[in-house]
Design a protein around this motif. Structure first.
Motif, PDB file in Angstrom:
ATOM      1  N   GLY A 160     160.697 -17.826 103.274  1.00 40.88           N
ATOM      2  CA  GLY A 160     161.071 -16.928 102.189  1.00 40.88           C
ATOM      3  C   GLY A 160     160.784 -15.487 102.565  1.00 40.88           C
ATOM      4  O   GLY A 160     159.757 -15.181 103.183  1.00 40.88           O
ATOM      5  N   LEU A 161     161.682 -14.591 102.209  1.00 35.35           N
ATOM      6  CA  LEU A 161     161.623 -13.211 102.674  1.00 35.35           C
ATOM      7  C   LEU A 161     160.668 -12.367 101.837  1.00 35.35           C
ATOM      8  O   LEU A 161     160.716 -12.374 100.605  1.00 35.35           O
ATOM      9  CB  LEU A 161     163.016 -12.582 102.605  1.00 35.35           C
ATOM     10  N   THR A 162     159.821 -11.613 102.516  1.00 34.97           N
ATOM     11  CA  THR A 162     159.038 -10.564 101.880  1.00 34.97           C
ATOM     12  C   THR A 162     159.741  -9.236 102.120  1.00 34.97           C
ATOM     13  O   THR A 162     160.634  -9.130 102.969  1.00 34.97           O
ATOM     14  CB  THR A 162     157.623 -10.501 102.466  1.00 34.97           C
ATOM     15  N   LEU A 163     159.318  -8.205 101.403  1.00 38.00           N
ATOM     16  CA  LEU A 163     159.917  -6.886 101.623  1.00 38.00           C
ATOM     17  C   LEU A 163     159.622  -6.378 103.025  1.00 38.00           C
ATOM     18  O   LEU A 163     160.448  -5.684 103.630  1.00 38.00           O
ATOM     19  CB  LEU A 163     159.416  -5.902 100.568  1.00 38.00           C
ATOM     20  N   ASP A 164     158.460  -6.710 103.564  1.00 38.20           N
ATOM     21  CA  ASP A 164     158.150  -6.313 104.939  1.00 38.20           C
ATOM     22  C   ASP A 164     159.100  -6.980 105.923  1.00 38.20           C
ATOM     23  O   ASP A 164     159.565  -6.349 106.883  1.00 38.20           O
ATOM     24  CB  ASP A 164     156.700  -6.675 105.283  1.00 38.20           C
ATOM     25  N   MET A 165     159.403  -8.266 105.708  1.00 38.51           N
ATOM     26  CA  MET A 165     160.340  -8.957 106.606  1.00 38.51           C
ATOM     27  C   MET A 165     161.723  -8.319 106.542  1.00 38.51           C
ATOM     28  O   MET A 165     162.387  -8.142 107.571  1.00 38.51           O
ATOM     29  CB  MET A 165     160.424 -10.439 106.228  1.00 38.51           C
ATOM     30  N   ILE A 166     162.156  -7.968 105.338  1.00 37.96           N
ATOM     31  CA  ILE A 166     163.472  -7.341 105.177  1.00 37.96           C
ATOM     32  C   ILE A 166     163.523  -6.018 105.924  1.00 37.96           C
ATOM     33  O   ILE A 166     164.506  -5.715 106.624  1.00 37.96           O
ATOM     34  CB  ILE A 166     163.778  -7.163 103.673  1.00 37.96           C
ATOM     35  N   ASP A 167     162.468  -5.234 105.812  1.00 36.92           N
ATOM     36  CA  ASP A 167     162.403  -3.966 106.539  1.00 36.92           C
ATOM     37  C   ASP A 167     162.368  -4.207 108.047  1.00 36.92           C
ATOM     38  O   ASP A 167     163.039  -3.526 108.828  1.00 36.92           O
ATOM     39  CB  ASP A 167     161.168  -3.188 106.096  1.00 36.92           C
ATOM     40  N   GLY A 168     161.616  -5.214 108.460  1.00 37.33           N
ATOM     41  CA  GLY A 168     161.467  -5.490 109.878  1.00 37.33           C
ATOM     42  C   GLY A 168     162.729  -5.993 110.548  1.00 37.33           C
ATOM     43  O   GLY A 168     162.983  -5.704 111.726  1.00 37.33           O
ATOM     44  N   LEU A 169     163.564  -6.737 109.816  1.00 36.60           N
ATOM     45  CA  LEU A 169     164.778  -7.294 110.425  1.00 36.60           C
ATOM     46  C   LEU A 169     165.721  -6.204 110.910  1.00 36.60           C
ATOM     47  O   LEU A 169     166.274  -6.294 112.023  1.00 36.60           O
ATOM     48  CB  LEU A 169     165.486  -8.206 109.428  1.00 36.60           C
ATOM     49  N   SER A 170     165.931  -5.176 110.111  1.00 31.21           N
ATOM     50  CA  SER A 170     166.836  -4.113 110.546  1.00 31.21           C
ATOM     51  C   SER A 170     166.255  -3.358 111.737  1.00 31.21           C
ATOM     52  O   SER A 170     166.991  -2.916 112.629  1.00 31.21           O
ATOM     53  CB  SER A 170     167.131  -3.153 109.393  1.00 31.21           C
ATOM     54  N   ARG A 171     164.951  -3.230 111.780  1.00 29.04           N
ATOM     55  CA  ARG A 171     164.324  -2.552 112.920  1.00 29.04           C
ATOM     56  C   ARG A 171     164.429  -3.382 114.195  1.00 29.04           C
ATOM     57  O   ARG A 171     164.605  -2.835 115.296  1.00 29.04           O
ATOM     58  CB  ARG A 171     162.862  -2.247 112.600  1.00 29.04           C
ATOM     59  N   LEU A 172     164.331  -4.700 114.049  1.00 28.08           N
ATOM     60  CA  LEU A 172     164.516  -5.559 115.219  1.00 28.08           C
ATOM     61  C   LEU A 172     165.958  -5.495 115.716  1.00 28.08           C
ATOM     62  O   LEU A 172     166.205  -5.561 116.928  1.00 28.08           O
ATOM     63  CB  LEU A 172     164.135  -6.998 114.885  1.00 28.08           C
ATOM     64  N   ALA A 173     166.909  -5.381 114.796  1.00 28.67           N
ATOM     65  CA  ALA A 173     168.301  -5.216 115.208  1.00 28.67           C
ATOM     66  C   ALA A 173     168.470  -3.936 116.004  1.00 28.67           C
ATOM     67  O   ALA A 173     169.163  -3.909 117.040  1.00 28.67           O
ATOM     68  CB  ALA A 173     169.217  -5.220 113.987  1.00 28.67           C
ATOM     69  N   ASP A 174     167.847  -2.873 115.549  1.00 28.30           N
ATOM     70  CA  ASP A 174     167.912  -1.606 116.290  1.00 28.30           C
ATOM     71  C   ASP A 174     167.288  -1.748 117.675  1.00 28.30           C
ATOM     72  O   ASP A 174     167.799  -1.205 118.662  1.00 28.30           O
ATOM     73  CB  ASP A 174     167.191  -0.503 115.511  1.00 28.30           C
ATOM     74  N   ARG A 175     166.202  -2.489 117.744  1.00 26.31           N
ATOM     75  CA  ARG A 175     165.535  -2.712 119.037  1.00 26.31           C
ATOM     76  C   ARG A 175     166.444  -3.480 119.987  1.00 26.31           C
ATOM     77  O   ARG A 175     166.582  -3.131 121.165  1.00 26.31           O
ATOM     78  CB  ARG A 175     164.232  -3.481 118.804  1.00 26.31           C
ATOM     79  N   ALA A 176     167.071  -4.543 119.476  1.00 25.52           N
ATOM     80  CA  ALA A 176     167.969  -5.335 120.316  1.00 25.52           C
ATOM     81  C   ALA A 176     169.165  -4.513 120.771  1.00 25.52           C
ATOM     82  O   ALA A 176     169.632  -4.640 121.916  1.00 25.52           O
ATOM     83  CB  ALA A 176     168.434  -6.573 119.553  1.00 25.52           C
ATOM     84  N   ALA A 177     169.675  -3.651 119.901  1.00 26.37           N
ATOM     85  CA  ALA A 177     170.850  -2.846 120.238  1.00 26.37           C
ATOM     86  C   ALA A 177     170.583  -1.907 121.406  1.00 26.37           C
ATOM     87  O   ALA A 177     171.501  -1.564 122.161  1.00 26.37           O
ATOM     88  CB  ALA A 177     171.298  -2.054 119.019  1.00 26.37           C
ATOM     89  N   LYS A 178     169.341  -1.497 121.576  1.00 28.50           N
ATOM     90  CA  LYS A 178     168.990  -0.541 122.624  1.00 28.50           C
ATOM     91  C   LYS A 178     168.715  -1.207 123.968  1.00 28.50           C
ATOM     92  O   LYS A 178     168.591  -0.517 124.981  1.00 28.50           O
ATOM     93  CB  LYS A 178     167.771   0.276 122.178  1.00 28.50           C
ATOM     94  N   ASP A 179     168.599  -2.525 123.978  1.00 31.79           N
ATOM     95  CA  ASP A 179     168.279  -3.252 125.212  1.00 31.79           C
ATOM     96  C   ASP A 179     169.574  -3.625 125.925  1.00 31.79           C
ATOM     97  O   ASP A 179     170.253  -4.586 125.559  1.00 31.79           O
ATOM     98  CB  ASP A 179     167.465  -4.500 124.883  1.00 31.79           C
ATOM     99  N   ARG A 180     169.919  -2.873 126.954  1.00 29.67           N
ATOM    100  CA  ARG A 180     171.183  -3.072 127.657  1.00 29.67           C
ATOM    101  C   ARG A 180     171.191  -4.310 128.552  1.00 29.67           C
ATOM    102  O   ARG A 180     172.239  -4.706 129.065  1.00 29.67           O
ATOM    103  CB  ARG A 180     171.536  -1.835 128.477  1.00 29.67           C
TER     104      ARG A 180
END
Length: 269
Positions: free
Chosen positions: A30-50
């Motif tokens: 079940g999602l917490t607000l911290d998890m919701i915030d963290g998911l978009s940041r992990l997406a940004d991290r993955a996007a930068k890894d070429r």
């Protein structure tokens, strides 16, 4: 990123594949607000890894994700209201970005689904490019049971996958539906006894192609899916011109002519 944002999210890279694990198994993830915030940041991290060729999102334990954990957010109304405000330079707010940000990652993002996939969990899965589900998985647009509508980007993602009557029905009723029904409605890509193995088969096939052409393919459809030819054709042209001048196109062309396995460089897109 704060430790709280990572508390129930695990991110690791194996070779050229990033694995995002929702890690709250005692609560069916079940999602917490911290998890919701963290998911978009992990997406940004993955996007930068070429060096990445794919991302796999899965849930720890019995379920993929049972949706927002309302009990954990009961005393955080002011934070919820702030999270509903769109971010700068984006139409998406924090809730929507948790799902939609994966569309900006220039590699295939695959959700591997077992157990419950409800509410916000379903919206995260629909934000991925592909969804492989176990036969026993079940799904629900759960927000109707709380007197709400889905607000984590489902209005955009589901429109690409199914018909408007199905979208309205599932959103209005909040009914639970099976993996087989989800497949019939186009909401999952495949149903398999071992959905993770199916994900890796797809990754193996994609890995044989230029990382630049894969990234450009994803960008092509993300930028044009809702638009007609007047807008889509210029996007096609610009992406193709960029690919033609890239190293990985030259490598792919040479491999095709010599019938040898290509060895691509890191993604240029």
């Amino acid at each position: 990123m704060s430790d709280k944002a990572f508390e129930h999210l695990n991110y690791g890279v194996e070779g050229d594949v990033a694995h995002v694990l929702l890690h709250r198994p005692d609560k069916h993830n079940g999602l917490t607000l911290d998890m919701i915030d963290g998911l978009s940041r992990l997406a940004d991290r993955a996007a930068k890894d070429r060096s990445l060729r794919a991302v796999v999102i899965s849930g720890d334990g019995e379920s993929f994700c049972s949706g927002l954990d309302f009990a954990s957010t009961a005393d955080q109304r002011s934070r919820i209201m702030r999270a509903l405000v769109p971010k700068r330079r984006s139409a998406a707010n924090t809730f929507q970005a948790a799902s939609w940000a994966w569309r900006n990652v220039p590699v295939p993002v695959i959700a591997v689904i077992s157990g419950h996939c409800y509410g916000g969990g379903l919206q995260i899965a629909l934000g991925a490019d592909f969804r492989f589900a176990a036969p026993s998985a079940d799904f629900s647009i759960m927000e109707a049971r709380w007197g709400l509508i889905p607000d984590m980007s489902l209005s955009a993602s589901i429109a690409q996958l199914t018909t408007i009557d199905v979208a309205k029905r599932l959103t209005m009723t909040g009914e639970t539906f099976s993996a087989a029904e989800a497949l019939g409605w186009g909401l999952v890509s495949a149903v398999a006894d071992d959905p993770l193995a199916e994900a890796h088969k797809l990754i193996a096939a994609v890995r044989e192609r230029s990382p630049d052409s894969v990234a450009a393919s994803k960008r092509l459809f993300e930028q044009t899916w809702y638009n007609g030819s007047r807008f889509a054709f210029p996007v096609e042209q610009a992406l193709q011109i960029r690919l033609l001048s890239g190293k990985n196109h030259a490598i792919a062309r040479k491999a095709g002519l010599t019938r040898q396995a290509p060895s691509f460089t890191d993604r240029q897109f």
